[in-house]
Design an enzyme around this catalytic site. Structure first.
Site, PDB file in Angstrom:
ATOM      1  N   GLU A 152     -29.198  62.015  23.568  1.00  0.00           N
ATOM      2  CA  GLU A 152     -29.504  63.623  24.620  1.00  0.00           C
ATOM      3  C   GLU A 152     -28.450  64.376  24.500  1.00  0.00           C
ATOM      4  O   GLU A 152     -26.940  64.500  24.134  1.00  0.00           O
ATOM      5  CB  GLU A 152     -28.814  62.872  26.169  1.00  0.00           C
ATOM      6  CG  GLU A 152     -29.424  64.643  27.309  1.00  0.00           C
ATOM      7  CD  GLU A 152     -29.315  63.728  28.227  1.00  0.00           C
ATOM      8  OE1 GLU A 152     -29.064  62.965  28.695  1.00  0.00           O
ATOM      9  OE2 GLU A 152     -29.328  64.516  29.506  1.00  0.00           O
TER      10      GLU A 152
ATOM     11  N   ASP B 270     -26.888  60.780  28.612  1.00  0.00           N
ATOM     12  CA  ASP B 270     -26.361  61.048  30.526  1.00  0.00           C
ATOM     13  C   ASP B 270     -26.104  59.590  31.236  1.00  0.00           C
ATOM     14  O   ASP B 270     -27.537  59.464  31.136  1.00  0.00           O
ATOM     15  CB  ASP B 270     -25.697  61.744  31.128  1.00  0.00           C
ATOM     16  CG  ASP B 270     -25.559  63.025  29.827  1.00  0.00           C
ATOM     17  OD1 ASP B 270     -24.506  63.058  28.714  1.00  0.00           O
ATOM     18  OD2 ASP B 270     -25.521  64.087  30.537  1.00  0.00           O
TER      19      ASP B 270
ATOM     20  N   ASP C  17     -27.356  59.896  34.103  1.00  0.00           N
ATOM     21  CA  ASP C  17     -26.776  60.581  35.462  1.00  0.00           C
ATOM     22  C   ASP C  17     -28.898  60.871  35.659  1.00  0.00           C
ATOM     23  O   ASP C  17     -29.745  59.707  34.426  1.00  0.00           O
ATOM     24  CB  ASP C  17     -26.619  61.668  35.427  1.00  0.00           C
ATOM     25  CG  ASP C  17     -27.015  62.797  34.411  1.00  0.00           C
ATOM     26  OD1 ASP C  17     -28.711  62.535  33.534  1.00  0.00           O
ATOM     27  OD2 ASP C  17     -26.556  63.587  34.259  1.00  0.00           O
TER      28      ASP C  17
ATOM     29  N   ASP D  78     -30.575  63.430  35.069  1.00  0.00           N
ATOM     30  CA  ASP D  78     -31.893  63.440  33.544  1.00  0.00           C
ATOM     31  C   ASP D  78     -31.912  62.350  32.328  1.00  0.00           C
ATOM     32  O   ASP D  78     -32.658  63.051  31.450  1.00  0.00           O
ATOM     33  CB  ASP D  78     -30.950  65.084  33.126  1.00  0.00           C
ATOM     34  CG  ASP D  78     -31.689  65.550  33.884  1.00  0.00           C
ATOM     35  OD1 ASP D  78     -32.213  66.198  34.735  1.00  0.00           O
ATOM     36  OD2 ASP D  78     -30.797  66.686  34.298  1.00  0.00           O
TER      37      ASP D  78
END
Ligand code: 1YM
Length: 644
Positions: free
Chosen positions: A427, A500, A502, A504
């Site tokens: 990402e 990541d 998180d 997203d």
């Protein structure tokens, strides 16, 4: 209570159970979350066998607050009378001898059927306690084991009752398992699957830790199973089901199937004696043969095929089917490393003939549906022929004889030993840059993805396909997609998604997984797709100008790392991959020697369809809700199972 005298027999038994404790993976596959749940399946299997023999209509699984699990049935109760050979009660033998049951158990169809039915003794061996209560012949009985199968309370009568059944309560041993946290979803979907396969038996799950409770009961069995699998699809025909008992072999077959529009996959699940045959086998091959013959014959009779026979794959695009066989024990043969493949030769003929005869009749009787099905098959055929032509043309053109054109964003691996190579889909360009520096250039390739184009709220897959990022992934993997996907052509042994930790990141992960699930399912089912798990914390301090540091992937690890580093530590909580430098990223997330990967697994059909349904559905709010509820990065487990 009097001290019990151990006999030679006991020693033999304890050695057996000790063997299970020494090598749990040999008996339950692994000592992680999957192995943990295996303990439940072993006990549930016995209750299911009893229901299958016609005793008891309710099976209840309870998850208790102390971390134990109990399973209760309303069958005859495990035998409590004394076994002549050993001088011990039957129930004690069942819980202490590996493979006990074979000699006594008289049911014709055993659910585990010698597959992985290593039995209740394994669950006992891997538990810190195991309480067994039996009600039969007017009395209640109890016995208890502790500490890996040591009998601490021999069988005794505890009172009178009019009921009958068995209750087993066990607590998995913390010393054995990497996690002892039973997952509600995993157990619920397993019970739901059993309920679909066993019409008329009610499965109840009751989680006392959270108050969550569900019941699964399906009078229409497989019909409802297929309906549930296709819940979020657009069906061409109502679910159809076919059953028969073969008079010579006594094999019972039940098949339910449905075709859907806009579905380009074949989804076939098969079971033998209520155990999933994940690797197919003779029954699935017979099914494919029979349905191909039936549709082709019908198409020819109706002059719809213009002399071009449909191939099996044309007929199976958009088909969802569940096949369930009950095979008498003497005919059972399994193959493969995990024994997940049916080998029984006669099952091929039995299933092929059944589906040929019954589906031919169905097509003739349901003309309207039949014409829709044929149309769908011919559409698939046309697409296949066009795709093959395009591939042949591309092959003969000069351009294709050079290396496949890869994205200029890809940093390739140097080795041509494809299966040893790993593709990291990363990402963000910045993390991509770090990964490029930290990688092993021989075997690791890096493909950075920009987050934004994927992170839209409306993600119809046809849009995704035209998305540049997706086209890049398809080209990079190098094996095509959809019906023309060929696992033999993949350029990487491991495809590793690195995002990541998180929401997203989770969104990108699930989008990619959903994309693979729809268009390269084989990539997942043959175990090539992984999710990288970056650490959440770095714990460090400087001592005499030397850096001491540890990484932690969850809160438990954090506590351990604090102890290791010692007083005066500092904690760095990572919010994204971008916060790590190349060495840190290599050490924690990329180097095979030190990293954590999660292998993506879709063994759980209902759970997967449910999640894919939610994630691929057009309703963005449902999706967001799901992500928020289910993605907990302190406990890495979303779509995914099995830490490697
Ligand atoms: C909650 C778990 O184990 N139920 C159960 C197990 C058995 C029987 C009934 C049973 C089987 C038979 C005869 C038979 C088992 N018995 C044996 C063995 N529930 C649970 N309920 N009578 C009772 O198959 O003939 C193994 S399992 F070997 F002792 F017969």
């Amino acid at each position: 209570m009097a001290e019990r005298q151990y006999t030679a027999n006991d020693i033999h038994i304890l050695q057996g159970l000790e063997g299970v404790r020494k090598r749990p993976a040999m008996y339950i596959g692994s000592s992680n979350s999957m192995g943990l749940h295996h303990l439940v399946w072993e006990i549930v299997d016995n209750a299911v066998d009893e229901a299958l023999s016609g005793y008891g209509k309710n099976i209840t699984v309870t998850l208790h607050k102390d971390g134990s699990c109990s399973v209760q049935d309303e069958g005859r109760g495990i035998p409590t009378d004394i076994n002549k050979e050993t001088g011990r009660p039957g129930v004690e033998i069942v819980f202490t001898e590996l493979h006990a049951g074979g000699k006594f158990n008289s049911s014709v169809y055993k659910s585990a059927g010698g597959l992985h039915g290593v039995g209740a003794a394994v669950t006992n061996a891997l538990s810190s306690y195991c309480d067994v209560k039996v009600s039969q012949n007017g009395s209640n009985y109890h016995l208890r084991f502790e500490n890996g199968g040591h009998l601490v309370a021999p069988l005794e009568k505890t009172g009178e009752t009019k009921k009958h059944g068995t209750l087993v309560r066990f607590k998995p041993d913390k010393e054995i398992f990497s996690t002892v946290d039973f997952k509600y979803d995993t157990i619920a979907s397993h019970l739901q699957e059993s309920a679909f396969l066993m019409k008329g038996v009610r499965f109840i799950i009751n989680d006392e830790r959270t108050g969550q409770k569900e019941e699964f009961f399906y009078q229409d069995g497989l019909l409802e199973f297929v309906g549930r699998l296709n819940e979020n699809k657009n069906p061409i025909i109502p679910v159809a089901s076919f059953t028969d008992v073969d008079p010579t072999t006594h094999i019972e077959t039940e098949i339910a199937l449905q075709y859907c529009f806009e579905d380009y996959n074949e989804t076939v699940y098969s079971y033998v004696n209520n155990v999933k045959t994940s690797d197919g086998g003779t029954h699935e091959s017979g099914f494919r043969n029979g349905i191909t013959r039936a549709v082709n014959d019908f198409g020819e009779q109706q002059s719809l095929l213009k002399n071009k026979k449909l191939e099996g794959s044309d007929i199976r695009e958009g088909l969802t089917a569940v096949i369930s066989l009950k095979i008498p024990e003497e005919l059972l043969e399994f193959e493969g490393q995990t024994k997940g493949k049916l080998g029984t030769p006669i099952a091929y003929q039995v299933v092929s003939n059944l589906i040929y005869n019954k589906f031919t009749y169905y097509l003739a009787e349901n003309k309207e549906n039949a014409l829709q099905i044929i149309k769908k098959c011919i559409d698939s055929q046309n697409v296949r022929i066009a795709a093959r032509k395009a591939k042949d043309e591309a092959r003969s053109s000069k351009k294709a004889k050079q290396d496949v054109i890869l994205s200029d964003k890809l940093t390739p691996a140097q080795s041509k030993d494809y299966l040893k190579n790993e593709l990291f889909i990363v990402e963000g360009d910045s993390a991509g840059g770090t990964a490029k520096k930290g990688r092993d250039r021989i075997h690791q390739a890096i493909l950075p993805l920009r987050g934004k184009p994927l992170n839209t709220d409306s993600i119809a897959l046809d849009k995704l396909l035209h998305n540049e990022e997706m086209a890049t992934i398809i080209n990079t993997i190098g094996a095509g997609f959809g019906q023309s996907f060929d696992i033999e052509d993949i350029h990487y042994g491991k495809i590793i998604i690195m995002t990541d930790a998180d929401t997203d990141g989770a969104h990108i992960q699930t989008l990619l997984l959903t994309f693979f699930y729809h268009y390269m399912r084989n990539l997942i089912t043959s175990g090539h797709v992984f999710v990288a798990v970056p650490p959440l914390y770095r714990i460090y301090k400087e001592e005499n100008k030397k850096l001491i540091q540890e990484y932690a992937w969850d809160d438990k690890g954090l506590e351990e790392a604090k102890k290791k580093v010692g007083s005066g530590y500092k904690i760095n909580r990572y919010k994204g991959l971008g916060e790590m430098d190349a060495i840190q990223l290599k050490e924690t997330t990329m180097d095979p020697k030190t990293r954590f990967l999660i292998q993506v697994d879709i063994n759980d059909p209902i759970l997967v369809e449910k999640r894919v349904g939610v994630l691929m559905g057009r309703d963005a709010s449902v999706r967001r809700e799901w992500l928020e509820e289910n993605v907990d990065f302190n406990k890495v487990d979303t779509f995914i199972k099995e830490v490697k």
